[in-house]
Design a protein around this motif. Sequence first.
Motif, PDB file in Angstrom:
ATOM      1  N   LEU A  12      35.066 -15.045 -37.492  1.00  0.00           N
ATOM      2  CA  LEU A  12      34.081 -15.369 -38.522  1.00  0.00           C
ATOM      3  C   LEU A  12      33.874 -16.876 -38.551  1.00  0.00           C
ATOM      4  N   ASP A  14      32.308 -19.802 -40.720  1.00  0.00           N
ATOM      5  CA  ASP A  14      31.732 -20.175 -42.000  1.00  0.00           C
ATOM      6  C   ASP A  14      30.889 -21.433 -41.780  1.00  0.00           C
ATOM      7  N   ARG A  16      28.923 -22.989 -43.585  1.00  0.00           N
ATOM      8  CA  ARG A  16      28.871 -23.975 -44.665  1.00  0.00           C
ATOM      9  C   ARG A  16      29.896 -25.075 -44.413  1.00  0.00           C
ATOM     10  N   LYS A  17      30.946 -24.733 -43.681  1.00  0.00           N
ATOM     11  CA  LYS A  17      32.003 -25.709 -43.417  1.00  0.00           C
ATOM     12  C   LYS A  17      31.830 -26.413 -42.082  1.00  0.00           C
ATOM     13  N   ALA A 145      36.635 -23.859 -40.393  1.00  0.00           N
ATOM     14  CA  ALA A 145      35.433 -23.035 -40.512  1.00  0.00           C
ATOM     15  C   ALA A 145      35.547 -21.725 -39.753  1.00  0.00           C
ATOM     16  N   ALA A 161      37.358 -12.393 -46.360  1.00  0.00           N
ATOM     17  CA  ALA A 161      36.183 -13.275 -46.278  1.00  0.00           C
ATOM     18  C   ALA A 161      34.926 -12.473 -45.979  1.00  0.00           C
ATOM     19  N   ASN A 165      31.735 -12.288 -48.835  1.00  0.00           N
ATOM     20  CA  ASN A 165      30.615 -13.167 -48.504  1.00  0.00           C
ATOM     21  C   ASN A 165      29.505 -12.364 -47.843  1.00  0.00           C
ATOM     22  N   VAL A 167      27.595 -11.798 -44.832  1.00  0.00           N
ATOM     23  CA  VAL A 167      27.765 -12.161 -43.425  1.00  0.00           C
ATOM     24  C   VAL A 167      26.610 -11.607 -42.601  1.00  0.00           C
ATOM     25  N   TYR A 182      28.980 -14.484 -39.012  1.00  0.00           N
ATOM     26  CA  TYR A 182      28.610 -15.809 -39.498  1.00  0.00           C
ATOM     27  C   TYR A 182      28.303 -15.742 -40.981  1.00  0.00           C
ATOM     28  N   ILE A 183      28.784 -16.746 -41.737  1.00  0.00           N
ATOM     29  CA  ILE A 183      28.342 -16.926 -43.118  1.00  0.00           C
ATOM     30  C   ILE A 183      27.293 -18.020 -43.094  1.00  0.00           C
ATOM     31  N   ASP A 184      26.180 -17.828 -43.792  1.00  0.00           N
ATOM     32  CA  ASP A 184      25.144 -18.866 -43.874  1.00  0.00           C
ATOM     33  C   ASP A 184      24.411 -19.054 -42.543  1.00  0.00           C
TER      34      ASP A 184
END
Lengths: 198, 298
Positions: A12, A14, A16-17, A145, A161, A165, A167, A182-184
Motif C-alpha cells: 500500500l 500512502d 499523502r505521505k 509511506a 490501513a 482509507n 484505496v 494506493y491512498i490518494d
Amino acid sequence: MKKSSNKRLAMLFDLRKCIGCMSCVIACKSENDVPLGVWRSWVKKIEKGRFPDTREYFLPIVCNNCENPICVTVCPVNAGIKRPDGIVYIDPHRCIGCRYCMASCPYGVRYIHPEKKIAEKCFWCHHRVDAGLKPACVLACPTGAILFGDRNDPESEISKAIATNAVQVIKPEMGTSPQTFYIDLDIDTVEAKKEKKE
Amino acid sequence: MESQVLYNTFQQEAFGIFIAIYFYLTGLSAGSFILSTLAYGFGMEKFKPIGRIGVVLATVLLVIAPLFLLFHIGMPLRAWHLFTYLNLSSPITWGSFLLILYPINCLIYAYFMFTEKNKLTKIFAFIGLPLAILVHGYTGFILAFGKARALWNTALMPILFLASAIVSGIALMILVYSIKERFFSKSKSINRDLVFSMGKLLAWAIVFDLFLVGCDLIVLSISHADAQAVAHLILFGKFSFLFLLVENFLGKIVPLFLLLIPRFRTLTTVIIASILVIIGIFFMRYVVVLGGEFIPLI
C-alpha cells in the motif's frame, strides 16, 4: 479474496505521505542489482495546474503482483509463477526471453535484463520476505509511506490501513485484480503520458 | 487538467520488427496453402497449375518464419522449453505445436501431390486446411491477449489476420506463378485466364479485408480512451502515413481498382496490383505490431 484463511501479501502506497524522494527506487536498484536503463520500481512525477495554483504529484510504481496475473496466463514456458502468498515471480532458469509477458502486462513493469536476456520485474523482494524481512523499498521510505504485509490478517497494519482509507488500484478495468494499493491516487498522474523517446 | 510529466521511465519494446516479419511470413504461407487446396482439395480444376507452387511456397515460408522468432527471443538455445514446460493458456504454446505439425503436413501433402496420388493429396489438403487457418489465426490471438493495448485487444484480430493472410497469399501466388511461367516454363507464356481468375479472387479478398479494417476502425474510434488514442495514432498520428497511404490506399484501394475495372485489366496491371498488395500487407503487420505498442502504458 476467495480463501480468507490463506496469507495474501499486499503493498500500500500512502501518496499523502510520498515526497517523491526516490529512495525506494535507489534501494530497489541496489537490493536487486538492477542494471542501468531499466527499472523494477520508479516514481512517476507530474505537475498540475498553473502558478500559483499548482502542485507536483508522485506515483511510485512497482509490480502489482496481481491476483489474476495476465503475464502468468500468457507465459508459454510457465516461467511466470504465482506463489500461494500472491507474489508473482519469474523463474530465471526457465524464461526464454520471448517478451510476451511484457507485451501483455497492462502496467509496463517488466523489462529484459540487458545481459541475461530474460524478463525481470519487481517481486516484492521475495528473498527478503522469505527471510522475514520487509522489501527494500519499504525500509528505505523516509516518511513511512509504503506499507507491506498480509492483507488477509485483520490485525496487520496494511489490512487496517486498507479498511480505514479510500484505496484505489491502477487500471482496475483490466481485470487483473492488482494487489498494490494506493491512498490518494490521482487520475491525472496515472493517465498523463510522455511521448515515447525516438 | 493541465498537467506536465516531469519524470517517468521508458518501457522496452516488447514485440519488434522481427515479430512483424514473422506474422507476415506465416500469413503468406497460410494464404498460399489455402489457395493450393482449391485445386487439390476442392477439385477446382482451373487452379491446378498453382497447386504445386502453393505447397512449395507454404513449406519454404514456414521453415523461414520461425527463424525470426529465434532472432527475437533473448535465449534461443532455450527454445526447447516451449515443448517441455507447457502452458495451455498461452497462445505461444499452441503455436509451438502448430509450427511443428503444419510444415510436416505440408511435406506429406506435397509428397502425395508430386507423386500424383490424388486421393491421399485430398485427405492431407483437408487436414492441412484447419492447420493453415490455425497457424496464422493463433498469431491473432497472441496480439489479442495483450489486453492493455487497444489496437491488439480485439476479437477481430484473428479473423483480420486471416483475411490479410489470404490477400497476401493470393497476391504472392499471382506473382510467383507469372514469373515461373514467363521465365522457367517450356512455353514461356502465362495462362491469362488463370491469372485473371486469381485476380478476381484477390479483389474479393481485398474487399473483405477492407470491410474488417473498417469495422475495427469504427469501433476503435468510439470505444474507451485508449482505443480512441490508438485510432488517432493510426489515422492522424505517427503511423497515419503507413496505415492510410501505404497499407490501405496503395496496398488495397489502388489494387482493387486495377483488378475490378475491366478497362485496366491486363496481365501487367494484375501483376502490379499483386506487388502493391504484397508490400501493403507487410506494412499492415508493421502498423499493427509496432503501432499497437507505441503508446506508453503508464
